[in-house]
Design a protein around this motif. Sequence first.
Motif, PDB file in Angstrom:
ATOM      1  N   ASN A   1       0.826  -1.207   0.000  1.00 27.66           N
ATOM      2  CA  ASN A   1       0.000   0.000   0.000  1.00 27.66           C
ATOM      3  C   ASN A   1       0.858   1.255   0.000  1.00 27.66           C
ATOM      4  N   LYS A   2       1.921   1.237  -0.766  1.00 29.18           N
ATOM      5  CA  LYS A   2       2.837   2.374  -0.798  1.00 29.18           C
ATOM      6  C   LYS A   2       2.147   3.632  -1.320  1.00 29.18           C
ATOM      7  N   TYR A   3       1.209   3.444  -2.257  1.00 29.77           N
ATOM      8  CA  TYR A   3       0.536   4.582  -2.858  1.00 29.77           C
ATOM      9  C   TYR A   3      -0.936   4.589  -2.482  1.00 29.77           C
ATOM     10  N   THR A   4      -1.446   5.778  -2.229  1.00 31.32           N
ATOM     11  CA  THR A   4      -2.882   5.954  -2.029  1.00 31.32           C
ATOM     12  C   THR A   4      -3.312   7.180  -2.825  1.00 31.32           C
ATOM     13  N   LEU A   5      -4.530   7.134  -3.282  1.00 29.80           N
ATOM     14  CA  LEU A   5      -5.049   8.251  -4.058  1.00 29.80           C
ATOM     15  C   LEU A   5      -5.215   9.485  -3.174  1.00 29.80           C
ATOM     16  N   THR A   6      -4.866  10.636  -3.711  1.00 32.84           N
ATOM     17  CA  THR A   6      -5.082  11.894  -3.003  1.00 32.84           C
ATOM     18  C   THR A   6      -6.528  12.333  -3.216  1.00 32.84           C
ATOM     19  N   ALA A   7      -6.968  13.307  -2.454  1.00 31.20           N
ATOM     20  CA  ALA A   7      -8.318  13.850  -2.624  1.00 31.20           C
ATOM     21  C   ALA A   7      -8.480  14.446  -4.022  1.00 31.20           C
ATOM     22  N   THR A   8      -7.438  15.089  -4.534  1.00 33.71           N
ATOM     23  CA  THR A   8      -7.493  15.665  -5.881  1.00 33.71           C
ATOM     24  C   THR A   8      -7.648  14.568  -6.929  1.00 33.71           C
TER      25      THR A   8
ATOM     26  N   GLY B   1     -13.883  11.010  -9.952  1.00 27.13           N
ATOM     27  CA  GLY B   1     -15.325  11.279  -9.844  1.00 27.13           C
ATOM     28  C   GLY B   1     -15.836  12.080 -11.029  1.00 27.13           C
ATOM     29  N   GLU B   2     -15.102  13.116 -11.414  1.00 31.36           N
ATOM     30  CA  GLU B   2     -15.496  13.921 -12.576  1.00 31.36           C
ATOM     31  C   GLU B   2     -15.526  13.069 -13.839  1.00 31.36           C
ATOM     32  N   SER B   3     -14.527  12.224 -14.016  1.00 29.40           N
ATOM     33  CA  SER B   3     -14.460  11.366 -15.200  1.00 29.40           C
ATOM     34  C   SER B   3     -15.630  10.388 -15.261  1.00 29.40           C
ATOM     35  N   VAL B   4     -15.996   9.840 -14.121  1.00 32.43           N
ATOM     36  CA  VAL B   4     -17.140   8.923 -14.086  1.00 32.43           C
ATOM     37  C   VAL B   4     -18.426   9.676 -14.445  1.00 32.43           C
ATOM     38  N   VAL B   5     -18.589  10.888 -13.925  1.00 30.68           N
ATOM     39  CA  VAL B   5     -19.774  11.698 -14.253  1.00 30.68           C
ATOM     40  C   VAL B   5     -19.796  12.013 -15.746  1.00 30.68           C
ATOM     41  N   VAL B   6     -18.657  12.409 -16.308  1.00 27.62           N
ATOM     42  CA  VAL B   6     -18.576  12.711 -17.741  1.00 27.62           C
ATOM     43  C   VAL B   6     -18.978  11.489 -18.563  1.00 27.62           C
TER      44      VAL B   6
ATOM     45  N   SER C   1     -17.607  14.406  -5.278  1.00 27.15           N
ATOM     46  CA  SER C   1     -17.812  12.962  -5.169  1.00 27.15           C
ATOM     47  C   SER C   1     -17.280  12.430  -3.846  1.00 27.15           C
ATOM     48  N   ARG C   2     -17.932  11.399  -3.393  1.00 28.54           N
ATOM     49  CA  ARG C   2     -17.541  10.698  -2.174  1.00 28.54           C
ATOM     50  C   ARG C   2     -17.684   9.200  -2.410  1.00 28.54           C
ATOM     51  N   THR C   3     -16.907   8.421  -1.672  1.00 28.35           N
ATOM     52  CA  THR C   3     -17.018   6.968  -1.757  1.00 28.35           C
ATOM     53  C   THR C   3     -17.552   6.354  -0.469  1.00 28.35           C
ATOM     54  N   ALA C   4     -17.674   7.162   0.562  1.00 33.91           N
ATOM     55  CA  ALA C   4     -18.113   6.639   1.849  1.00 33.91           C
ATOM     56  C   ALA C   4     -19.211   7.510   2.439  1.00 33.91           C
TER      57      ALA C   4
END
Length: 182
Positions: A7-14, A20-25, A67-70
């Motif tokens: 788990n060296k990398y985790t997604l940032t809020a940005t 989220g924007e891409s999924v909406v598009v 967007s939120r996931t939780a």
Amino acid sequence: MAEPQGNKYTLTATQKGAIGESVVVSMLLRESGGRLSPFYSIADDDGIDLLVYDKETGVAIPIQVKSRTATLNKPGTTEPGNGVHFEVRTAALREFDDAHLVAVLMNGDMNDIRCSWLIPMQVLPTVARVTDEKLVIRPNSAKSSLDKFTPFRCDTTRGLTMRLIKAAEQLAARSSKKQKAP
């Protein structure tokens, strides 16, 4: 190329916001059959992430995507509830009379929308908790919910798309009335 270890990398809020924007598009393109054509903002310093152009009416609607996931935990527990926390900078309210907030609750994999809300920015201050710098909303994602955000909730991506098309049609009708006025 080597795969990241552990788990060296985790997604940032940005990064999560961009996903989220891409999924909406993608969803708007798919669900509208190509009628809606979203355009990304180069710099969203005014709080506008997308311009959604409706090919049928010829109008573009400014959109801010959150967007939120939780969901929030049930009060006094560590058990997930149905409430979702979104924050919008007050700067996003300036100058854009026809702008809308698209708030989406995504699944944990961030590849699908579980629930969404389409709220006109002009209405947002009347349903949000307002501070000097931001507006906070906490809508309930349960289909049985009757909270103050229920009129804006879309339980399907098709529902969100149809509401956005209706908003474009209403904007086009208002624009044509203004042009006809003496």
